[in-house]
Design an enzyme around this catalytic site. Structure first.
Site, mmCIF file in Angstrom:
data_model
loop_
_atom_site.group_PDB
_atom_site.id
_atom_site.type_symbol
_atom_site.label_atom_id
_atom_site.label_comp_id
_atom_site.label_asym_id
_atom_site.label_seq_id
_atom_site.Cartn_x
_atom_site.Cartn_y
_atom_site.Cartn_z
ATOM 1 N N GLU A 90 1.754 -11.530 5.536
ATOM 2 C CA GLU A 90 0.777 -10.808 6.365
ATOM 3 C C GLU A 90 1.245 -11.026 7.800
ATOM 4 O OE1 GLU A 90 -1.763 -9.066 5.184
ATOM 5 O OE2 GLU A 90 -2.231 -9.870 3.196
ATOM 6 N N HIS B 65 0.832 -1.207 0.000
ATOM 7 C CA HIS B 65 0.000 0.000 0.000
ATOM 8 C C HIS B 65 0.871 1.264 0.000
ATOM 9 C CE1 HIS B 65 -3.029 -3.038 0.709
ATOM 10 N NE2 HIS B 65 -2.278 -3.472 1.711
HETATM 11 ZN ZN ZN Z 1 -2.020 -5.295 2.615
#
Ligand code: ZN
Length: 316
Positions: A280, A106
């Site tokens: 993640e 991001h």
């Molecule tokens: Zn992400």
């Protein structure tokens, strides 16, 4: 947060998800026990990936809720840093001559450029949003801030070992880059390994990390045949080292307790021609995981685990 999880928080779970959750819940104690055994039996200097782990089944995360609240200004603007690289081969250390591309998931500016990041790009097998905003903790620590912080720590650790490290971006642009461009940056660098750093946005009680591996896909510009196996090796080593460095358990909601997931819908993986995984690191929407993700000392451990996994892979 993975790239297709920005549904509104009120979105109901899909029919059948309950069954999946039950199936995973049934698997977790056994698989987790396997990890603990594996941890106990391997010393800290061991470079082998967790071969004893069960093979993960392919699962989708498309039904996960992933609200993305407005970012906190104080948490969303980490300082940009230089992209300039030392000449390849000038460093010394065990990773000298190796090129690692780090992809901070991001961009803090994505929240202000939603129309641009929602434009579709060609990922070979499909068309997909350019990028997503990412998630955040309930008190506004954004995934973009988290990923950039961990990525910077990771760069420092890898460069100390002599690796040449390139970022896909350093928050020096208004938004993005798009997922296809993120993949191309790794390809163009002819990277020996690429890691895309993320944190997830799942439900409360869903905890732990997982590493996302590319599925075998072919279509348009996407052809992962050559990267599936080395990416799995890279991902398994990162998962094993991440457990050891952070003490975090593998995800209790994906991957059947292995900490590994395989996906065919991520442009950043489908378009890669070099070994690449996503990690993640935890679930920003779970208060206990969020407390870890917000801790700078934990983020240093997370970066160490990823760096150790990359180092193990590059010296295999
Ligand atoms: Zn992400």
């Amino acid at each position: 947060m993975s790239y297709d999880e920005n549904q509104p928080p009120t979105r109901p779970h899909r029919t059948g998800r309950g069954n999946l959750a039950i199936a995973i819940a049934a698997l977790v104690p056994t698989a987790l026990a396997g990890w603990l055994v594996w941890k106990a039996m391997n010393g800290p200097e061991d470079n082998e990936p967790p071969k004893a782990l069960p093979t993960p089944s392919k699962q989708t995360t498309a039904g996960k809720p992933g609200p993305a609240p407005s970012p906190s200004p104080s948490a969303s603007s980490p300082a940009a840093s230089s992209t300039s690289l030392p000449p390849k081969g000038s460093a010394s250390g065990p990773l000298a001559g190796k090129v690692v591309v780090v992809d901070p998931g991001h961009n803090p500016g994505n929240f202000r450029h939603t129309s641009e990041i929602n434009e579709l790009v060609d990922i070979g097998t499909n068309r997909k949003e350019c990028d997503t905003t990412g998630t955040a903790t309930n008190d506004g620590y954004t995934e973009a801030a988290f990923t950039f912080d961990v990525s910077q720590r990771l760069r420092t650790l890898l460069e100390k070992q002599g690796a040449t490290v390139e970022f896909t971006h350093t928050n020096d642009r208004p938004f993005g880059p798009c997922v296809d461009e993120r993949a191309r940056i790794g390809n163009k660098a002819e990277a020996d390994a690429v890691v895309s750093v993320h944190a997830d946005g799942s439900g409360v009680g869903n905890r732990g990390f997982h590493v996302i591996l590319p599925a075998l896909v072919k279509g348009g510009a996407a052809d992962t045949a050559k990267i599936v196996a080395p990416s799995r090796d890279l991902g398994e080593r990162i998962a094993g080292k991440f457990v050891r460095a952070t003490g975090s358990a593998p995800s209790n909601y994906l991957g059947g307790g292995t900490g590994l997931d395989v996906r065919e819908d991520l442009g950043g993986l489908n378009l890669s021609t070099v070994p690449k995984v996503f990690i993640e690191c935890g679930n920003m929407r779970d208060p206990k995981d969020a407390a870890l993700l917000k801790s700078s000392s934990w983020r240093q451990k997370a970066a160490q685990g990823i760096a150790d996994g990359i180092g193990s892979y590059l010296q295999r």
